[in-house]
Structure formats: structure tokens, C-alpha cells
Write a protein that holds these residues in place. Structure first.
Motif, short mmCIF file in Angstrom:
data_model
loop_
_atom_site.label_atom_id
_atom_site.label_comp_id
_atom_site.label_asym_id
_atom_site.label_seq_id
_atom_site.Cartn_x
_atom_site.Cartn_y
_atom_site.Cartn_z
N ARG A 46 0.83 -1.21 0.00
CA ARG A 46 0.00 0.00 0.00
C ARG A 46 0.87 1.26 0.00
O ARG A 46 0.55 2.24 -0.66
CB ARG A 46 -0.96 -0.02 1.17
N ILE A 47 1.97 1.22 0.73
CA ILE A 47 2.90 2.35 0.74
C ILE A 47 3.50 2.54 -0.65
O ILE A 47 3.59 3.66 -1.17
CB ILE A 47 3.99 2.13 1.80
N TYR A 48 3.89 1.45 -1.27
CA TYR A 48 4.45 1.50 -2.62
C TYR A 48 3.43 2.07 -3.60
O TYR A 48 3.75 2.94 -4.42
CB TYR A 48 4.90 0.11 -3.06
N GLU A 49 2.21 1.58 -3.51
CA GLU A 49 1.17 2.06 -4.42
C GLU A 49 0.83 3.53 -4.20
O GLU A 49 0.33 4.19 -5.09
CB GLU A 49 -0.07 1.18 -4.29
N ALA A 50 1.16 4.05 -3.02
CA ALA A 50 0.95 5.48 -2.74
C ALA A 50 2.11 6.33 -3.25
O ALA A 50 2.10 7.55 -3.10
CB ALA A 50 0.76 5.69 -1.24
N GLY A 51 3.12 5.68 -3.85
CA GLY A 51 4.21 6.42 -4.46
C GLY A 51 5.50 6.45 -3.67
O GLY A 51 6.48 7.05 -4.10
N HIS A 52 5.53 5.80 -2.53
CA HIS A 52 6.74 5.74 -1.71
C HIS A 52 7.50 4.45 -1.99
O HIS A 52 6.98 3.55 -2.65
CB HIS A 52 6.37 5.80 -0.22
N LEU A 53 8.71 4.34 -1.46
CA LEU A 53 9.47 3.10 -1.58
C LEU A 53 9.65 2.51 -0.18
O LEU A 53 10.48 2.97 0.58
CB LEU A 53 10.83 3.34 -2.23
N PRO A 54 8.83 1.53 0.16
CA PRO A 54 8.91 0.95 1.51
C PRO A 54 10.11 0.03 1.66
O PRO A 54 10.56 -0.59 0.68
CB PRO A 54 7.61 0.15 1.62
N VAL A 55 10.62 -0.04 2.86
CA VAL A 55 11.65 -1.03 3.20
C VAL A 55 11.31 -1.59 4.57
O VAL A 55 10.85 -0.88 5.44
CB VAL A 55 13.08 -0.45 3.19
N LEU A 56 11.53 -2.85 4.72
CA LEU A 56 11.35 -3.51 6.01
C LEU A 56 12.69 -4.10 6.41
O LEU A 56 13.38 -4.71 5.58
CB LEU A 56 10.32 -4.64 5.93
N GLY A 57 13.04 -3.92 7.65
CA GLY A 57 14.31 -4.43 8.13
C GLY A 57 14.46 -5.92 7.91
O GLY A 57 15.55 -6.42 7.63
N GLU A 58 13.35 -6.64 8.00
CA GLU A 58 13.38 -8.09 7.80
C GLU A 58 13.89 -8.46 6.42
O GLU A 58 14.52 -9.50 6.24
CB GLU A 58 12.00 -8.70 8.01
N TRP A 59 13.59 -7.62 5.43
CA TRP A 59 14.02 -7.91 4.06
C TRP A 59 15.53 -7.96 3.96
O TRP A 59 16.08 -8.64 3.10
CB TRP A 59 13.47 -6.89 3.09
#
Length: 92
Positions: free
Chosen positions: A7-20
Motif C-alpha cells: 500500500r505504501i508503494y502504491e501510494a508512491g513511496h518506496l517501503p523497506v522492512l528491516g526483515e528484508w
């Protein structure tokens, strides 16, 4: 977390999760279980390093000492902290 990230990505941001970042490193370093020495050496420290590359943090989900610690560190680093997805600024 992945659903929120989408959802964050679709809103135009680039999400990152520490787990990744942390989980593949932990596996490669030979961790056998959550909380072992290898896990503890990489898991939370990788999030702290990642915060240096982020503009903001979105705290989602229920109770979590780890997530609360990340919020505390983010605030210490002067990062913005959002508590609801709809608080994120528009992109574009």
C-alpha cells in the motif's frame, strides 16, 4: 507488514522492512533460532543501520518491543514517525 508495504508503494513511496535485509543475512551467517547469538548480532542492528537511509518510519501492528525500540531510535535520529498509513504525505 508486506500488505502495508504494498500500500505504501502504491501510494508512491518506496517501503523497506528491516526483515528484508536482516533475515537473509541471519540465515547466511548460520543462525539456528530466533534469539541466538547470530540472530541478535544482526536482527535489530540492521534496522538501526537502515534507519540512516530512511526519511520516516511507519509504526504499524500491535504490541512489539522491537518496533517500539525502532521508533525510539528513529526519533533520536530526527526521523519522522507516522502511526497510521493515511498520515503519509502524498507523492507526485
Amino acid at each position: 507488514m508486506n500488505e502495508i508495504a504494498l500500500r505504501i508503494y502504491e501510494a508512491g513511496h518506496l517501503p523497506v522492512l528491516g526483515e528484508w535485509y536482516a533475515l537473509p543475512l541471519i540465515a547466511t551467517a548460520g543462525s539456528k533460532s530466533i534469539g541466538d547469538d547470530v540472530f541478535n548480532r544482526i536482527f535489530h542492528p540492521s534496522f538501526i543501520r537502515l534507519l540512516d537511509c530512511c526519511d520516516a518510519v511507519l509504526r504499524v501492528g500491535g504490541p512489539s518491543q522491537g518496533a517500539d525500540e525502532m521508533v525510539r531510535v528513529a526519533e533520536e535520529k530526527g526521523k519522522l514517525v507516522y502511526w497510521h498509513l493515511d498520515e503519509l504525505p502524498s507523492v507526485g
